[in-house]
Design a protein around this motif. Structure first.
Motif, mmCIF file in Angstrom:
data_model
loop_
_atom_site.group_PDB
_atom_site.id
_atom_site.type_symbol
_atom_site.label_atom_id
_atom_site.label_comp_id
_atom_site.label_asym_id
_atom_site.label_seq_id
_atom_site.Cartn_x
_atom_site.Cartn_y
_atom_site.Cartn_z
ATOM 1 N N LYS A 1 32.729 46.107 40.276
ATOM 2 C CA LYS A 1 34.037 45.939 40.558
ATOM 3 C C LYS A 1 34.211 45.486 42.147
ATOM 4 N N ASN A 2 35.090 44.749 42.406
ATOM 5 C CA ASN A 2 35.461 44.222 43.814
ATOM 6 C C ASN A 2 35.631 45.557 45.182
ATOM 7 N N ALA B 1 33.661 48.656 44.777
ATOM 8 C CA ALA B 1 32.546 49.288 44.242
ATOM 9 C C ALA B 1 32.061 50.604 44.694
ATOM 10 N N CYS C 1 43.048 47.842 36.906
ATOM 11 C CA CYS C 1 41.460 48.383 37.239
ATOM 12 C C CYS C 1 40.643 47.013 37.508
ATOM 13 N N GLN C 2 41.304 45.930 37.649
ATOM 14 C CA GLN C 2 40.618 44.561 38.220
ATOM 15 C C GLN C 2 41.474 43.958 39.151
ATOM 16 N N TYR D 1 43.142 52.156 38.682
ATOM 17 C CA TYR D 1 42.176 51.376 39.408
ATOM 18 C C TYR D 1 40.693 51.740 38.902
ATOM 19 N N SER D 2 39.628 50.812 39.062
ATOM 20 C CA SER D 2 38.497 51.405 38.550
ATOM 21 C C SER D 2 37.582 50.917 39.961
ATOM 22 N N HIS E 1 38.645 39.163 40.335
ATOM 23 C CA HIS E 1 37.468 39.778 39.875
ATOM 24 C C HIS E 1 36.560 38.745 39.042
ATOM 25 N N GLN F 1 34.112 50.941 39.337
ATOM 26 C CA GLN F 1 32.952 50.755 38.804
ATOM 27 C C GLN F 1 32.126 49.826 39.540
#
Ligand SMILES: Cc1ncc(COP(=O)(O)O)c(C=O)c1O
Length: 463
Positions: A241-242, A244, A214-215, A235-236, A346, A238
């Protein structure tokens, strides 16, 4: 950057205007003496007085804003979606999934509402649940252990490597019991975990591996992307985040039947591909709703177009900055796991040893560095001590799934002790990813600011 304990916002706001003017006036009063390898202010004429004590900040011009939105390149795709009136999941989401799978080097991708639900879904569709134990590192965001508990399994924390801050493969086997079903490594801060060692242990003990990436978008070990080593990678997207989107997440895997089940689960359990009973169509399995919208996917495509270039820049700047600060007494930057060819950064982490800073508490160091124009944070607290596990164990679901002895919280706490992580939580300092999108001269400023705080630690500690 979410879930951190302390954030100090610096930049132009890190010091009041009056203090700034006063500092500028005093700029010629003293030039701090510094030594190689960090090129502090010698010869620049800048003030040696710490900004926290009224001196001039090292860095006054601010940092790249995050998330980035470039109207010329980003808006056409988004406007097209909005004007089409097709806002629920359709072709743009499918296009995003195709592109994300390609970027990760995975066969399939499913976009979901967020990283938390990517993890919950992946574990659920790998049949991780009641009676299972999942090994994970404590240095992570709360969503990682919650995804295990949400599936009715028990998180078993395993300590981190003090140099890389990642799950320590040398300590995993001691945590394995007949109930262990999966390992959930987290590429925390965007620095890859040692997947070669972790996959070897998983293979030896026939364990499932779900990677919390996720990061760690675009991070690589031996040229292979984080998230593609285990059974599934999550993965995120949000806002911080890199990569986004605001909210959003994804699961990748090469296992088509698993991905079909994930798809079905994310769409109320409706039939999809080979998912159970799909032949007859209709709603065929337990499911929920986790679909992202077309406009989220359009934003994602715009961000994805820049991700490779930004990732290269962050990695280059991080390694440059690491080289500049590693000689400052009391500052110990991260080490990368074996074989890492790129980290996502991140966060840029280092340890702070207050003994080398006249015993100045980390909180004061954070304030002082922020005042110099370098925003920073203290990072995570120890998740292996959280009350949330105690509460989860007390719920009706857990009490019906487990025998009372399995839910002995004091015994669980003892079993999941992680002394290295405790120390890391006390010593870590984070710089966020957007700083790494600035230029080399700005990295010099960060190093100069840290060195300046070090040179003035005696004064700062007493202030
Ligand atoms: C390591 C880690 N795991 C999981 C998540 C959960 O992602 P999301 O916030 O998209 O649900 C995050 C997000 O902050 C994260 O940093």
């Amino acid at each position: 950057m979410k879930g951190e304990t302390t954030i100090c916002n610096g930049g132009e706001n890190g010091v009041g205007r009056r203090a700034f003017i006063k500092a500028a006036g005093a700029a010629t009063a003293g030039v701090a003496l510094t030594q190689a390898p960090f090129n502090v202010w010698a010869g620049t004429g800048s003030a040696g007085t710490p900004a926290l004590l009224g001196g001039k900040p090292v860095h006054v011009k601010g940092w790249p804003k995050w998330p980035r939105w470039i109207p010329e390149t980003d808006e056409a795709g988004l406007l097209k979606v909005i004007r089409s009136g097709v806002w629920s999941r359709a072709g743009v989401v499918s296009e995003f999934e195709k592109r994300w799978a390609e970027a990760m080097g995975a066969k399939r991708c499913l976009a979901v509402v967020n990283g938390t639900n990517a993890l919950i879904t992946a574990l659920a569709q790998l049949d991780v649940g009641a009676g299972d134990e999942v090994i994970l590192p404590p240095y992570t965001f709360i969503a990682t252990p919650q995804s295990i508990l949400m599936n009715g399994a028990i998180p078993v924390f395993c300590d981190v490597d003090p140099a890389t801050y990642q799950l320590d493969p040398k300590k995993i086997e001691a945590k394995i019991t007949p109930r262990t079903r999966a390992i959930l490594p987290v590429h925390i801060l965007g620095l890859p975990a040692d997947m070669t060692a972790i996959m070897a242990i998983a293979k030896k003990h026939s364990l499932i591996v779900v990677e919390d990436a996720c990061q760690a978008w675009m991070a690589e070990i031996g040229g292979k992307k984080c998230g593609t080593f285990g059974n599934a990678g999550c993965y995120s997207f949000q806002n911080s985040k890199n990569m986004a989107i605001g909210e959003g997440g994804a699961i990748v895997s090469d296992d088509g039947a698993f991905m079909d089940r994930c798809y079905s689960y994310h769409n109320y359990g409706n039939a999809y591909g080979t998912a159970v009973g799909a032949v007859g169509g209709g709603t065929v399995m337990l499911g929920t709703k986790q679909r992202i919208t077309e406009y989220q996917a359009a934003i994602g495509l715009a961000q994805l177009a820049r991700l490779e270039g930004e990732s290269v820049k962050r990695h280059g700047n991080a390694e440059y900055l690491k080289g500049k600060i590693k000689g400052i007494p009391g500052i110990a930057p991260y080490e990368l796991s074996p074989g890492v060819t790129r980290a996502a950064f991140h966060l840029f982490p280092f340890r702070y040893d207050k003994a080398e800073f006249h015993n100045m508490p980390r909180a004061t160091f954070l304030k002082a560095l922020s005042a110099e124009g370098v925003p920073c944070a203290s990072g995570y607290g120890p998740l292996n001590k959280g009350q949330y596990v105690k509460q989860a164990f007390s719920t009706k679901n857990f009490r019906r799934m487990y025998a009372p002895a399995d839910l002995d919280y004091a015994a669980w706490l003892e079993r999941t002790r992680c002394p290295e992580n405790d120390r890391l939580c006390e010593e870590a300092v984070w710089l966020s990813q957007n700083l790494l999108l600035a230029e080399k001269a700005d990295m010099d400023d960060i190093a100069d600011a840290i060195a300046k705080v070090h040179a003035n630690a005696g004064k700062l500690a007493k202030a």
